[in-house]
Design a protein around this motif. Structure first.
Motif, PDB file in Angstrom:
ATOM      1  N   PRO A  16      28.085  83.354 -18.519  1.00  0.00           N
ATOM      2  CA  PRO A  16      27.450  81.811 -18.508  1.00  0.00           C
ATOM      3  C   PRO A  16      26.925  81.391 -17.620  1.00  0.00           C
ATOM      4  O   PRO A  16      27.165  80.315 -16.957  1.00  0.00           O
ATOM      5  N   ALA A  17      25.722  82.146 -16.967  1.00  0.00           N
ATOM      6  CA  ALA A  17      25.002  81.538 -15.984  1.00  0.00           C
ATOM      7  C   ALA A  17      23.598  81.927 -15.860  1.00  0.00           C
ATOM      8  O   ALA A  17      23.630  83.171 -16.469  1.00  0.00           O
ATOM      9  N   PRO A  18      22.779  81.480 -15.155  1.00  0.00           N
ATOM     10  CA  PRO A  18      21.464  82.100 -15.151  1.00  0.00           C
ATOM     11  C   PRO A  18      21.247  83.489 -14.283  1.00  0.00           C
ATOM     12  O   PRO A  18      22.068  83.463 -13.111  1.00  0.00           O
ATOM     13  N   CYS A  19      20.490  84.282 -14.555  1.00  0.00           N
ATOM     14  CA  CYS A  19      20.201  85.485 -13.656  1.00  0.00           C
ATOM     15  C   CYS A  19      19.354  85.294 -12.609  1.00  0.00           C
ATOM     16  O   CYS A  19      18.246  84.854 -12.943  1.00  0.00           O
ATOM     17  N   LEU A  20      19.721  85.403 -11.436  1.00  0.00           N
ATOM     18  CA  LEU A  20      18.979  84.977 -10.225  1.00  0.00           C
ATOM     19  C   LEU A  20      18.052  86.175 -10.066  1.00  0.00           C
ATOM     20  O   LEU A  20      17.174  86.021  -8.948  1.00  0.00           O
ATOM     21  N   THR A  80      32.393  76.486 -11.168  1.00  0.00           N
ATOM     22  CA  THR A  80      31.142  76.637 -11.573  1.00  0.00           C
ATOM     23  C   THR A  80      30.498  78.104 -11.363  1.00  0.00           C
ATOM     24  O   THR A  80      30.460  78.266 -10.158  1.00  0.00           O
ATOM     25  N   LEU A  81      30.119  78.740 -12.552  1.00  0.00           N
ATOM     26  CA  LEU A  81      29.621  79.833 -12.135  1.00  0.00           C
ATOM     27  C   LEU A  81      27.868  79.609 -12.040  1.00  0.00           C
ATOM     28  O   LEU A  81      27.362  79.249 -12.960  1.00  0.00           O
ATOM     29  N   ALA A  82      27.294  79.491 -10.886  1.00  0.00           N
ATOM     30  CA  ALA A  82      26.211  78.931 -10.679  1.00  0.00           C
ATOM     31  C   ALA A  82      24.981  80.016 -11.075  1.00  0.00           C
ATOM     32  O   ALA A  82      23.754  79.453 -11.224  1.00  0.00           O
ATOM     33  N   GLY A  83      25.204  81.104 -10.801  1.00  0.00           N
ATOM     34  CA  GLY A  83      24.458  82.163 -11.259  1.00  0.00           C
ATOM     35  C   GLY A  83      24.903  83.769 -10.852  1.00  0.00           C
ATOM     36  O   GLY A  83      25.953  83.635 -10.319  1.00  0.00           O
ATOM     37  N   TRP A  84      24.157  84.686 -11.403  1.00  0.00           N
ATOM     38  CA  TRP A  84      24.663  86.194 -11.166  1.00  0.00           C
ATOM     39  C   TRP A  84      23.375  86.857 -10.661  1.00  0.00           C
ATOM     40  O   TRP A  84      22.330  86.798 -11.141  1.00  0.00           O
ATOM     41  N   VAL A  85      23.742  87.706 -10.071  1.00  0.00           N
ATOM     42  CA  VAL A  85      22.555  88.858  -9.514  1.00  0.00           C
ATOM     43  C   VAL A  85      23.083  90.261  -9.802  1.00  0.00           C
ATOM     44  O   VAL A  85      24.292  90.555  -9.792  1.00  0.00           O
ATOM     45  N   GLY A  86      22.010  90.903 -10.309  1.00  0.00           N
ATOM     46  CA  GLY A  86      22.677  92.455 -10.599  1.00  0.00           C
ATOM     47  C   GLY A  86      22.100  93.249  -9.327  1.00  0.00           C
ATOM     48  O   GLY A  86      20.947  92.974  -8.990  1.00  0.00           O
ATOM     49  N   SER A  87      22.808  94.306  -8.956  1.00  0.00           N
ATOM     50  CA  SER A  87      22.722  94.988  -7.717  1.00  0.00           C
ATOM     51  C   SER A  87      22.772  96.517  -8.284  1.00  0.00           C
ATOM     52  O   SER A  87      23.985  96.958  -8.534  1.00  0.00           O
ATOM     53  N   LEU A  89      27.954  85.308  -8.351  1.00  0.00           N
ATOM     54  CA  LEU A  89      28.414  86.505  -8.765  1.00  0.00           C
ATOM     55  C   LEU A  89      27.490  87.579  -8.544  1.00  0.00           C
ATOM     56  O   LEU A  89      26.415  87.628  -9.118  1.00  0.00           O
ATOM     57  N   VAL A  90      28.080  88.799  -8.009  1.00  0.00           N
ATOM     58  CA  VAL A  90      27.264  89.778  -7.567  1.00  0.00           C
ATOM     59  C   VAL A  90      27.598  90.960  -8.559  1.00  0.00           C
ATOM     60  O   VAL A  90      28.914  91.210  -8.272  1.00  0.00           O
ATOM     61  N   VAL A  91      26.786  91.536  -9.369  1.00  0.00           N
ATOM     62  CA  VAL A  91      27.161  92.582 -10.659  1.00  0.00           C
ATOM     63  C   VAL A  91      26.683  93.983  -9.955  1.00  0.00           C
ATOM     64  O   VAL A  91      25.636  94.167  -9.994  1.00  0.00           O
TER      65      VAL A  91
END
Length: 239
Positions: free
Chosen positions: A202-206, A170-177, A145-147
């Motif tokens: 509920p996933a690690p921040c990449l 599964t939400l594998a990870g998210w990235v803030g942009s 997920l890109v936030v």
């Protein structure tokens, strides 16, 4: 082979920058890569046919090289919702046909890391009955997920994460942009927003990509980590 579907909290959340940066980071680790954007509106006409800048960015980060048609089999000229663009072009999009094309591309080009970029957000329509989310659901893909970091992003991010999990993925990870430079102008408030996202998603921040004057995969990859995405069998060299 590791494959993930990349979605965003909204249009222009930074999906292509994140996807191309993750692929670039994988190449630096000497991994083979494939970036796919099956449906793209907002394309321009060239001597070779319609070309989309986002799809071209993913093609550039695919190693070994791959044909444009493999990356982006459905390209439409107007920069509008894909299902409307397809209708105006006399076509009907369906999850079945898109999934078939994606599976064929993955079979023909086995890579260490494959990233499939969606269009807009999780519930963007694909046709009158299906949403874009039907594609990763049919393929059983974990989701990145890109936030897009701006005012309102917490609500958008949490609702999207809830929808992904509700759909059984599964939400594998998210990235803030950071898409709005003003959003990050006040450090204390900016940090508070990030802390809430880290606590509630509920996933690690990449990683978090700051607002870049000249965004590129080569620059953005420095802010990201592949480690949470890759299996232990793959190289874990530092970026």
């Amino acid at each position: 082979m590791n494959a993930f579907f990349v979605t965003g909290t909204d249009t222009d959340a930074g999906k292509t920058l994140v996807t191309s940066a993750l692929l670039y980071a994988a190449k630096k680790q000497r991994l083979s890569t494939l970036g796919l954007k099956p449906i793209a509106s907002g394309s321009h006409m060239t001597a070779e046919g319609l070309r989309n800048s986002d799809a071209l960015a993913l093609q550039a980060q695919s190693e070994p090289s791959v044909a444009y048609q493999t990356v982006n089999p459905w390209a439409f000229a107007p920069a509008i919702a894909p299902h409307i663009a397809a209708s105006e072009a006399g076509q009907t999009l369906s999850a079945h046909h898109v999934v078939a094309a994606l599976n064929a591309a993955r079979t023909e080009t086995l890579r260490d890391l494959t990233l499939i970029e969606g269009a807009g957000g999780w519930r963007v329509p694909l046709n009158a009955r299906e949403d874009f989310s039907a594609i990763p659901c049919a393929m059983g893909l974990p989701v990145i997920l890109v936030v897009g970091l701006k005012l309102g992003c917490i609500n958008h991010a949490r609702l999207t994460a809830e929808a992904i999990i509700h759909d059984g993925l599964t939400l594998a990870g998210w990235v803030g942009s950071v898409v709005d430079a003003d959003f990050a102008a006040e450090p204390a408030r900016y940090s508070a927003n990030l802390a809430h996202l880290e606590a509630r998603l509920p996933a690690p921040c990449l990683g978090v990509i700051p607002h870049l004057e000249a965004p590129s995969a080569q620059t953005a990859h420095r802010y990201l980590s592949l480690a949470p995405l890759l299996s232990s069998a793959l190289s874990q060299e530092p970026l």
